[in-house]
Design an enzyme around this catalytic site. Structure first.
Site, PDB file in Angstrom:
ATOM      1  N   SER A   1       0.844  -1.193   0.000  1.00 32.71           N
ATOM      2  CA  SER A   1       0.000   0.000   0.000  1.00 32.71           C
ATOM      3  C   SER A   1       0.877   1.239   0.000  1.00 32.71           C
ATOM      4  O   SER A   1       1.930   1.284   0.640  1.00 32.71           O
ATOM      5  CB  SER A   1      -0.958  -0.022   1.183  1.00 32.71           C
ATOM      6  OG  SER A   1      -0.246   0.082   2.383  1.00 32.71           O
TER       7      SER A   1
ATOM      8  N   ASP B   1      -5.866  -0.857   7.586  1.00 34.62           N
ATOM      9  CA  ASP B   1      -6.794  -1.857   8.131  1.00 34.62           C
ATOM     10  C   ASP B   1      -8.025  -1.996   7.234  1.00 34.62           C
ATOM     11  O   ASP B   1      -8.541  -3.098   7.033  1.00 34.62           O
ATOM     12  CB  ASP B   1      -7.235  -1.462   9.550  1.00 34.62           C
ATOM     13  CG  ASP B   1      -6.041  -1.281  10.482  1.00 34.62           C
ATOM     14  OD1 ASP B   1      -5.012  -1.938  10.244  1.00 34.62           O
ATOM     15  OD2 ASP B   1      -6.145  -0.472  11.418  1.00 34.62           O
TER      16      ASP B   1
ATOM     17  N   GLY C   1      -0.309   4.684   0.372  1.00 35.11           N
ATOM     18  CA  GLY C   1      -1.050   5.890   0.759  1.00 35.11           C
ATOM     19  C   GLY C   1      -1.863   6.436  -0.397  1.00 35.11           C
ATOM     20  O   GLY C   1      -2.560   5.678  -1.078  1.00 35.11           O
TER      21      GLY C   1
END
Ligand SMILES: Nc1ncnc2c1ncn2[C@@H]1O[C@H](COP(=O)(O)OP(=O)(O)OP(=O)(O)O)[C@@H](O)[C@H]1O
Ligand SMILES: [Mg+2]
Length: 308
Positions: free
Chosen positions: A220, A252, A222
């Site tokens: 990931s 999450d 952002g």
């Protein structure tokens, strides 16, 4: 059903104040308490996605009972192992400049007997679930190979497992080959002991991790979205430019959405698009690990997926 594992549960307190000044009395304007620990954020988002979820892990003492009360209010099912020590509290201070300052208690150690109790019933707890997520830190006393043990139990049962953690727990955990890992850039660097300066190096690092026997490596990034590497392909999914109000819990939310995608047997590209829409929608709400379905649907069509 999806089971979420949270070994280091916390009561998450969020304080809204005007300005944080060390060494002075701070009057809190607003205080909210939520069941925390990354796995419980994952559980909340899975429920919002419309899937059945069961939360497991350790809770202890009065604070642990309070966590169970909060989950009951949110209609999230749980089956925790109970420890003698009190569940920890974590504090997130939000000031008027949108700065967030977090105080994370380490959590009390778990005893050998408590650990054995949890491990002994884990296989039965996940019986009705097709997908299991394991998130966050672990309390002292469980050993760095705890997640490798849990991943192995899940895989022996022929179920799918997502591991989202860091440091030694991640390093040890990937040895058991989880179905999906979701490191961010820093976690990839730490895992491979490299520094990732550009996109090419990142893709290369993610491929190296995939080749260790992990079905899908999701890195990931952002606001830049996420990279997804399988044995056959590399994809980059990107959300549109947003004005986030609270990015806490984005990772999450992404893990939750991938668990839902696995449970629904979505094709890989759809899973990535769904996960980016859920995690990006999470940044548009103040509550950690939450999203509005309307935002998610709007974003879903604006996510771009490039096969590299
Ligand atoms: N500013 C943003 N704009 C749009 N989407 C975002 C933004 N920040 C995060 N996201 C979405 O959330 C996903 C996960 O975010 P991020 O890469 O920050 O996870 P993380 O570093 O694991 O965070 P966490 O602290 O929750 O563990 C991203 O891949 C993206 O889809
Ligand atoms: Mg993360």
């Amino acid at each position: 059903m999806i089971t979420t594992v949270t070994l280091n549960v916390a009561i998450d307190k969020s304080y809204v104040i005007d300005e944080l000044k060390p060494g002075q009395v701070m009057r809190v304007q607003q205080c909210t308490k939520t069941p925390g620990g990354k796995g419980l954020n994952v559980a909340r988002v899975i429920k919002l996605c419309g899937e059945e979820v069961l939360a497991t892990g350790f809770v202890g003492g009065h604070a642990g009972a309070y966590i169970e009360d909060l989950l009951r209010e949110q209609q999230i099912r749980f089956d925790f192992s109970h420890t003698a020590q009190e569940t920890r509290t974590c504090i997130n201070i939000l000031d008027s400049n949108w700065n967030s300052t977090e105080f994370l208690e380490p959590g009390e150690p778990v005893t050998e007997a408590e650990l054995q109790d949890f491990l002994g019933k884990f296989a039965a707890v996940i019986e009705k679930s097709d997908v299991i997520t394991i998130s966050g830190s672990a309390p002292k006393g469980v050993g760095t190979d705890i997640y490798a043990k849990l991943v192995s139990i899940v895989k022996e049962k022929g179920k799918k497992v997502i591991l989202d953690t860091s440091g030694g727990l991640l390093k040890e955990g990937i040895k058991a080959c989880p179905t999906i890992i979701k490191p961010n850039r820093e976690e990839v660097e730490a895992l491979l002991n490299i520094s990732v300066d550009d996109f090419v190096a990142l893709v290369d690092g993610a491929k190296r991790l995939q080749q260790k026997g992990i079905e899908m490596v999701v890195v990931s990034l952002g606001k830049e979205g996420a990279l997804l590497v399988t044995e056959d392909a590399v994809y980059h999914g990107k959300p549109p430019k947003l004005n986030p109000v609270n990015t806490v819990g984005s990772g999450d939310s992404m893990v939750a959405a991938f668990a839902v995608g696995l449970a629904r047997n979505l094709p890989v590209e759809d899973m990535l698009r769904y996960a980016i829409s859920v995690s990006a929608a999470n940044t548009l709400t103040m509550t950690t690990g939450s999203f509005k379905e309307e935002d998610r649907q709007n974003l879903y069509h604006q996510v771009t997926i490039n096969r590299l």
